[in-house]
Design a protein around this motif. Structure first.
Motif, mmCIF file in Angstrom:
data_model
loop_
_atom_site.group_PDB
_atom_site.id
_atom_site.type_symbol
_atom_site.label_atom_id
_atom_site.label_comp_id
_atom_site.label_asym_id
_atom_site.label_seq_id
_atom_site.Cartn_x
_atom_site.Cartn_y
_atom_site.Cartn_z
ATOM 1 N N ARG A 368 4.418 -2.724 0.352
ATOM 2 C CA ARG A 368 3.930 -3.135 -0.982
ATOM 3 C C ARG A 368 4.457 -4.510 -1.362
ATOM 4 N NH1 ARG A 368 4.923 2.447 -2.158
ATOM 5 N NH2 ARG A 368 6.960 1.908 -3.064
ATOM 6 N N ALA A 369 5.763 -4.714 -1.124
ATOM 7 C CA ALA A 369 6.345 -6.014 -1.492
ATOM 8 C C ALA A 369 5.792 -7.132 -0.612
ATOM 9 C CB ALA A 369 7.866 -5.944 -1.369
ATOM 10 N N SER A 370 5.637 -6.886 0.668
ATOM 11 C CA SER A 370 5.131 -7.922 1.574
ATOM 12 C C SER A 370 3.675 -8.252 1.280
ATOM 13 C CB SER A 370 5.270 -7.445 3.029
ATOM 14 O OG SER A 370 6.626 -7.247 3.374
ATOM 15 N N ALA A 373 3.778 -10.517 -1.700
ATOM 16 C CA ALA A 373 4.285 -11.829 -1.298
ATOM 17 C C ALA A 373 3.237 -12.611 -0.515
ATOM 18 C CB ALA A 373 5.554 -11.648 -0.463
ATOM 19 N N PHE A 374 2.533 -11.941 0.401
ATOM 20 C CA PHE A 374 1.526 -12.631 1.205
ATOM 21 C C PHE A 374 0.391 -13.155 0.332
ATOM 22 C CE2 PHE A 374 -2.509 -12.200 3.648
ATOM 23 C CZ PHE A 374 -2.327 -13.288 4.475
ATOM 24 N N ARG A 378 -0.420 -17.124 -0.172
ATOM 25 C CA ARG A 378 -1.748 -17.624 0.179
ATOM 26 C C ARG A 378 -2.408 -18.319 -0.999
ATOM 27 N NH1 ARG A 378 -5.648 -13.217 2.625
ATOM 28 N NH2 ARG A 378 -5.633 -12.552 0.437
ATOM 29 N N GLU A 379 -2.236 -17.758 -2.200
ATOM 30 C CA GLU A 379 -2.793 -18.404 -3.387
ATOM 31 C C GLU A 379 -2.086 -19.721 -3.673
ATOM 32 O OE1 GLU A 379 -5.389 -17.637 -5.125
ATOM 33 O OE2 GLU A 379 -5.820 -15.840 -3.960
ATOM 34 N N GLU A 397 5.470 -11.257 8.214
ATOM 35 C CA GLU A 397 6.326 -10.279 7.542
ATOM 36 C C GLU A 397 5.519 -9.052 7.117
ATOM 37 O OE1 GLU A 397 8.389 -12.115 4.350
ATOM 38 O OE2 GLU A 397 9.619 -13.409 5.639
ATOM 39 N N LEU A 398 4.296 -9.282 6.642
ATOM 40 C CA LEU A 398 3.441 -8.156 6.270
ATOM 41 C C LEU A 398 3.070 -7.330 7.508
ATOM 42 C CD1 LEU A 398 1.772 -6.569 4.257
ATOM 43 C CD2 LEU A 398 -0.064 -8.257 4.535
ATOM 44 N N LEU A 399 2.797 -8.019 8.609
ATOM 45 C CA LEU A 399 2.477 -7.322 9.854
ATOM 46 C C LEU A 399 3.657 -6.476 10.311
ATOM 47 C CD1 LEU A 399 0.588 -6.945 12.359
ATOM 48 C CD2 LEU A 399 1.795 -8.895 13.368
#
Length: 471
Positions: A368-370, A373-374, A378-379, A397-399
């Motif tokens: 959820r946190a990653s 953050a991603f 990106r924005e 990190e999300l991966l």
């Protein structure tokens, strides 16, 4: 803007992947299906069922000593000789051929319970072998369950890595578009190219892991895996580690097996001591005898009571008693070893389950946190506040978080099934698998009284053997 095009392409890729995965759920194979296939087609179970039938026959052989024993015999004897006369100075030859046929029978009347003890020993061995069969059944089902979960783990890894390759490919094209309009430098493009190469390498490694998991599934279950359904609801066999250990010591097949081994060893001592005592038998004989070239024949019989016993056998009988005592001590030692081993296995499985549960909860929070953050990075990159490297790091990190969540989920299910096996609960009956019921007492009930070939039980036994394909 290039980042707007990137977001649109990512959305299209996600929709396409969801559509591609849609039909899988309709044809999903459950964990129970895999375990049932392993149970029905595993040669190890067939092997131990045959060993159980062999142990059942030991009871029949021991019981046969309490029944009458009848034997027949036939012999033909040619005898000859020559008589010499010193006064007459010549010799006279003579000879005869005699045929004999007879029947001898004996029945054990009393041996101080030694034969009955051997029957009880054989019965304890049967009970021990039944528990050994359950232990093998647990091993087969646990291997199938772990193979199922590993295929699922590696399949999710491949899908995750495949999606990662597509996402980084889209990001690389976006970086090149931004480079052409002067928004980023050649360094940003090179970073994206390096990440794409690394993602492809990780994707290849995941495919290799999946191939190995499929081979293990084939060996454990007997066929290739289909489209696997998500793991079922986690079993909850115990509320605490101590209650799980108590249940294992009370019902685990290995514990019950070694208890029967100890009982059989105790009986073996009594049987060895009984061999030193006298034996009383009822005996009977009947026979016919006829000499060739003679019309006469003779017949006769006898019946009596025979008592016999050892006087001196070179210390063999005493040695057998000591040997039986040593084996009893070894069985008792094995009981202690199994008790500690089961407690350790349950404790380890319980600890793994708690670690996996905590790891899954932490991984869910990490995902959820990653994800937040991603999306933020990106924005921010669309506004020029973040570089391509920042976006790729956030995506990595999300991966990693998603991969950790997959592993933690599978680890939690693996630990749960290992706990079931450690407690002695991972059997086809307790798991309610849709497999033909196997009655370990069915064959025993047919052979325990040592039926003859022509008896009613013997004919039923022939049918059973033909059904098993053993005759």
């Amino acid at each position: 803007m290039a980042w707007v095009r990137l977001k649109a392409k990512l959305a299209i890729a996600g929709v396409a992947m969801a559509m591609a995965l849609g039909p899988v759920a309709a044809k999903a194979e459950t964990l129970a299906d895999a375990m049932a296939s392993a149970y029905e087609h595993n040669g190890l179970i067939d092997q131990n069922r045959a060993l159980l039938r062999a142990a059942d026959e030991d009871v029949a052989q021991a019981y046969s000593a309490l029944k009458p024993i009848i034997n027949w015999s036939v012999d033909v004897t040619r005898s000859w000789g020559r008589a010499y006369s010193s006064s007459l100075g010549f010799s006279v030859g003579s000879g005869a051929t005699e045929a004999n046929a007879g029947i001898a029978a004996e029945l054990l009347l009393w041996d101080f319970g030694t034969s009955a003890l051997k029957v009880d020993m054989a019965k304890e061995a049967v009970l021990s072998t039944r528990q050994a069969l359950l232990s093998v059944e647990q091993q087969v089902l646990l291997r199938a369950a772990l193979a199922y979960l590993e295929v699922q783990r590696n399949h999710e890894f491949v899908r995750l890595r495949d999606n990662n390759v597509r996402v980084i490919g889209v990001e690389l094209r976006a970086a090149r578009d931004r480079f052409e309009v002067g928004e980023v430098t050649r360094t940003d493009v090179a970073i994206a190219e390096a990440r794409l190469a690394a993602a492809r390498s990780a994707h290849a490694a995941a495919q290799g892991g999946l191939a190995q998991a499929i081979e293990e599934f084939r060996a454990a279950v007997g066929r290739r895996p289909g489209h696997l359904q998500s793991p079922p609801r986690l079993p909850n066999p115990a509320k605490s580690s101590e209650s799980a250990k108590a249940a294992a010591l009370r019902q685990h097949p290995e514990m019950l097996k070694v208890q029967h081994d100890v009982a059989a060893a105790e009986l073996a001592i009594l049987a060895a001591k009984g061999a030193m005592k006298p034996t009383i038998k009822l005996t009977g004989k009947y026979g016919l005898s006829q000499t060739f070239n003679s019309p006469a024949y003779s017949n006769g019989g006898s019946i009596g009571v025979e008592a016999s016993g050892p006087i001196y056998q070179g210390g063999r009988l005493s040695s057998l008693v000591r040997q039986a005592m040593a084996r009893r001590d070894a069985a008792r030692g094995g009981l202690h070893v199994v008790r500690h081993s089961l407690a350790q296995n349950v404790g380890n499985a319980w600890a793994l389950l708690q670690v996996a549960r905590a790891g899954r909860e932490a991984s869910e929070r990490q995902v959820r946190a990653s994800t937040v953050a991603f999306r933020g990075v990106r924005e921010e990159a669309t506004l020029g506040a973040r570089t391509t490297l920042d976006v790729l790091d956030a995506e990595q990190e999300l991966l990693d978080a998603k991969a950790n969540l997959i592993s933690a989920t599978i680890d939690q299910h693996s630990a749960a099934y290992q706990l079931l096996a450690a407690m002695g609960l991972l059997t086809a009956e307790r798991m309610k698998l849709r497999v033909p019921h196997y009655d370990p007492a069915a064959y025993y009930n047919l052979v325990k009284d040592a039926p003859t070939v022509h008896s009613k039980q013997g004919k039923q036994l022939d049918k059973v053997l033909r059904a098993l394909g053993k005759e």
